[in-house]
Write an enzyme that holds these catalytic residues in place. Sequence first.
Site, PDB file in Angstrom:
ATOM      1  N   LEU A 126       0.871  -1.164   0.000  1.00 51.01           N
ATOM      2  CA  LEU A 126       0.000   0.000   0.000  1.00 51.01           C
ATOM      3  C   LEU A 126       0.908   1.213   0.000  1.00 51.01           C
ATOM      4  O   LEU A 126       1.882   1.259   0.767  1.00 51.01           O
ATOM      5  CB  LEU A 126      -0.886   0.028   1.254  1.00 51.01           C
ATOM      6  CG  LEU A 126      -2.126  -0.859   1.275  1.00 51.01           C
ATOM      7  CD1 LEU A 126      -2.766  -0.825   2.660  1.00 51.01           C
ATOM      8  CD2 LEU A 126      -3.131  -0.396   0.229  1.00 51.01           C
ATOM      9  N   ASP A 127       0.611   2.191  -0.837  1.00 48.20           N
ATOM     10  CA  ASP A 127       1.507   3.338  -0.874  1.00 48.20           C
ATOM     11  C   ASP A 127       1.439   4.109   0.449  1.00 48.20           C
ATOM     12  O   ASP A 127       0.557   3.890   1.281  1.00 48.20           O
ATOM     13  CB  ASP A 127       1.246   4.234  -2.091  1.00 48.20           C
ATOM     14  CG  ASP A 127      -0.120   4.900  -2.073  1.00 48.20           C
ATOM     15  OD1 ASP A 127      -0.590   5.258  -0.982  1.00 48.20           O
ATOM     16  OD2 ASP A 127      -0.705   5.083  -3.151  1.00 48.20           O
ATOM     17  N   LYS A 128       2.386   4.981   0.640  1.00 44.39           N
ATOM     18  CA  LYS A 128       2.564   5.659   1.924  1.00 44.39           C
ATOM     19  C   LYS A 128       1.324   6.446   2.330  1.00 44.39           C
ATOM     20  O   LYS A 128       0.991   6.550   3.524  1.00 44.39           O
ATOM     21  CB  LYS A 128       3.778   6.580   1.852  1.00 44.39           C
ATOM     22  CG  LYS A 128       4.155   7.236   3.172  1.00 44.39           C
ATOM     23  CD  LYS A 128       5.442   8.023   3.024  1.00 44.39           C
ATOM     24  CE  LYS A 128       5.850   8.653   4.358  1.00 44.39           C
ATOM     25  NZ  LYS A 128       7.122   9.411   4.232  1.00 44.39           N
ATOM     26  N   SER A 130      -1.771   5.684   1.664  1.00 39.65           N
ATOM     27  CA  SER A 130      -2.944   4.822   1.808  1.00 39.65           C
ATOM     28  C   SER A 130      -2.883   4.078   3.140  1.00 39.65           C
ATOM     29  O   SER A 130      -1.830   3.982   3.772  1.00 39.65           O
ATOM     30  CB  SER A 130      -3.008   3.809   0.661  1.00 39.65           C
ATOM     31  OG  SER A 130      -3.059   4.463  -0.596  1.00 39.65           O
ATOM     32  N   ARG A 223      -5.565   5.749  -8.005  1.00 37.92           N
ATOM     33  CA  ARG A 223      -5.329   7.191  -8.131  1.00 37.92           C
ATOM     34  C   ARG A 223      -5.242   7.608  -9.598  1.00 37.92           C
ATOM     35  O   ARG A 223      -5.750   8.668  -9.985  1.00 37.92           O
ATOM     36  CB  ARG A 223      -4.051   7.569  -7.377  1.00 37.92           C
ATOM     37  CG  ARG A 223      -4.131   7.266  -5.878  1.00 37.92           C
ATOM     38  CD  ARG A 223      -2.819   7.599  -5.168  1.00 37.92           C
ATOM     39  NE  ARG A 223      -2.839   7.099  -3.802  1.00 37.92           N
ATOM     40  CZ  ARG A 223      -3.348   7.736  -2.751  1.00 37.92           C
ATOM     41  NH1 ARG A 223      -3.884   8.941  -2.950  1.00 37.92           N
ATOM     42  NH2 ARG A 223      -3.316   7.215  -1.557  1.00 37.92           N
TER      43      ARG A 223
END
Length: 299
Positions: A126-128, A130, A223
């Site tokens: 999960l990106d930072k 999220s 996104r």
Amino acid sequence: LSIFLASTTALSTPPPGLRINHVFTAAFSRREADRLVIDGRVRINGATATNGDRVSAGDVVTLDGKPFALPASLLPDSSDIAASHIYLKYWKPRGVTCTTDARIPGNIIEALDHPGEERLFPVGRLDKDSEGLILLTNDGRLPNAINRAQWCHSKLYEVQCNRPIAEAHLRQLANGVVITTTAQRDKGPPKTLTAPTLPCDVRRTGSASFAIPLQEGRNRQIRRMVKAVGGFDVVKLHRTSVMGIELSPELTRPGQWCELERRERRIVDDAIDQAEGGSSRAGGPRSPPQEQSRRPQEA
């Protein structure tokens, strides 16, 4: 000499069971868990616990007079594979980076603060910016089993946009959107892909929010999708489930983690069975994850 050997053997053999404060570290920080014991709120088989006490399968632990479930690894009917492998689910807070690199501040291993000595790594990413569900394990077979697209393991996300989103935009998301993403490879240069996303069942949850299941893992996919259909920005991205393993009811706030329960472990076993042709139940060998599995794409 025999006395010396006996003493060194005793020193090298860890005592059985789990330290009492480690029982609570899935729901509390280490400091909070220590304080529960120090404050006399914890009992083991009816006796007030002290820091350093250890518990094993069959012990009854209570917190403020209420039973507290022991970690699954202490249960007497845990499977052989569960004894050798660790499977955790973690509510990753926003701002935590999904890397095992200790040099990066806010890395997921530091944030997780797992009490064991095993080398754990995240499954997927999960990106930072999220938050939500991510699995961690020491089983090198699992990342490839989950991330291989042909097994169609769905991941469910809740998305909040910066302004109301129209039905037409939701239909576009459901039908597939052409986006350009870059996949980082362990060998050779990064690979750029311009292609439509797979069709999916998008469900509105509010004027500016929706739920979307994905079977892909392209870089910052959601996104990029909402940006493509109407120039929207994502203000909150929350993952609630991975292939049927969900945050609730065990995890109630960011930063909490727990071991997978029996039903969830069966899901893991089935995924590995599919990927390896049925070898996981025979206790396949543990191996380090492939580099591409340590750097999967962000949602």
